[in-house]
Design a protein around this motif. Structure first.
Motif, PDB file in Angstrom:
ATOM      1  N   ASP A  70       0.810  -1.219   0.000  1.00  0.00           N
ATOM      2  CA  ASP A  70       0.000   0.000   0.000  1.00  0.00           C
ATOM      3  C   ASP A  70       0.840   1.265   0.000  1.00  0.00           C
ATOM      4  N   LEU A 123       1.966   1.439  -3.877  1.00  0.00           N
ATOM      5  CA  LEU A 123       0.913   1.446  -4.890  1.00  0.00           C
ATOM      6  C   LEU A 123       0.591   2.836  -5.440  1.00  0.00           C
ATOM      7  N   PRO A 124       0.499   3.889  -4.620  1.00  0.00           N
ATOM      8  CA  PRO A 124       0.200   5.217  -5.187  1.00  0.00           C
ATOM      9  C   PRO A 124       1.215   5.664  -6.238  1.00  0.00           C
ATOM     10  N   ARG A 143      -7.874  -5.313  -3.475  1.00  0.00           N
ATOM     11  CA  ARG A 143      -7.100  -4.296  -2.754  1.00  0.00           C
ATOM     12  C   ARG A 143      -6.719  -3.155  -3.693  1.00  0.00           C
ATOM     13  N   GLN A 173      -9.507  -0.704  -4.577  1.00  0.00           N
ATOM     14  CA  GLN A 173      -9.833   0.283  -3.548  1.00  0.00           C
ATOM     15  C   GLN A 173      -9.093   1.600  -3.770  1.00  0.00           C
ATOM     16  N   LYS A 174      -8.037   1.547  -4.596  1.00  0.00           N
ATOM     17  CA  LYS A 174      -7.177   2.710  -4.818  1.00  0.00           C
ATOM     18  C   LYS A 174      -7.316   3.318  -6.217  1.00  0.00           C
ATOM     19  N   THR A 175      -7.990   2.639  -7.135  1.00  0.00           N
ATOM     20  CA  THR A 175      -8.060   3.131  -8.507  1.00  0.00           C
ATOM     21  C   THR A 175      -9.337   2.655  -9.195  1.00  0.00           C
TER      22      THR A 175
END
Length: 273
Positions: free
Chosen positions: A160, A163-164, A199, A202-204
């Motif tokens: 995590d 990942l950004p 997972r 949830q971010k993209t």
């Protein structure tokens, strides 16, 4: 809307995952590869990754490395790869094509010239495995300015915190590498992949395509159930080598497997509908 965006939108509307097929440009020779490339959409490929031959494909296993060597022995190059795309576009203006490879051939070609030529030829995106986000100024940013998607890879070790950075400047889709290691090394576990895809999502909002370790219809269907697309590469390039040993047409032999993979993935869509 780009070809990649439209294709994933169409897949979402159809309620199914896509099939992304990888072949190596110029393998086993230019003309056979052109026939194979032209036949992929009708066989069921939703998106195409076209590998750019390189002498040191460090992220690839023995199958794709051998494909690179076969292609290079027949005179394959980045310039001839763009010729293949131009030829393909004469009859197909809908199927997305992503060039996948390493930065060295692009650098040797000249970044600005390459990007202009790639866009004109009909390339939709790039996957360059040896350029991390910290080097976005080298190619990623110029590619985006040229109108090409820059598609990044995430792996089981992309946590995590990392990942950004991976998602920054990524567009088109995210390629999730389902196993640690080189291509063709092991089989992907659908349950583990499903958790990883959840997972990431949830971010993209980007579609997530999953590759590595998918060799047959059964495994492709399992991955299609948990991802937006399944990517198959080593199994297809292995078919080229197998066809040469058997003395049969490599394009026909590869396309037969593509049809099997596509049927299995589309079967998942019907079951879920």
């Amino acid at each position: 809307m780009s070809r990649i965006d439209k294709r994933f939108a169409d897949l979402k509307a159809a309620g199914r995952a896509g099939l992304v097929t990888f072949i190596t440009s110029g393998d086993p020779d230019h003309d056979t590869c052109a026939r194979l490339l032209a036949g992929l959409p009708a066989a069921g490929a939703d998106l195409i990754e076209l590998g750019v031959p390189f002498t040191d494909p460090m992220a690839d296993g023995p199958s794709i490395e051998a494909a690179n060597l076969r292609a290079l022995a027949k005179g394959a190059s980045l310039r001839k790869t763009l010729d293949l795309v131009r030829g393909f576009r004469k009859n197909d203006d809908a199927t997305p094509i992503v060039l996948m490879g390493y930065f060295n051939p692009i650098s040797a070609y000249g970044v600005d010239t390459f990007l202009a030529d790639a866009k004109t030829a009909g390339v939709d995106g790039l996957i360059v495995v040896d350029l991390p986000p910290e080097e976005d100024d080298e190619l990623c940013i110029p590619a985006i300015k040229a109108g090409l998607h820059f598609i990044r890879l995430a792996t089981p070790t992309t946590d995590d915190a990392r990942l950004p950075a991976v998602l920054n400047n990524t567009s088109g889709f995210l390629y999730y590498v389902s196993i640690a290691g080189i291509t063709g090394a092991a089989a992907a576990d659908p349950a583990t992949v499903g958790k990883a895809v959840a997972r990431i999502k949830q971010k993209t909002k980007l579609p997530v395509a999953v590759g590595f370790g998918i060799r047959d219809g059964k495994r492709a269907a399992e991955i299609a159930a948990v991802a937006d697309a399944a990517v198959v590469g080593s199994a297809l390039v292995d078919r080229v080598a197998e066809a040469q040993i058997k003395g049969i047409d490599p394009a026909d032999h590869v396309l037969a497997l593509v049809r099997e993979l596509s049927k299995a993935i589309r079967g998942v869509a019907k079951a879920a509908a």
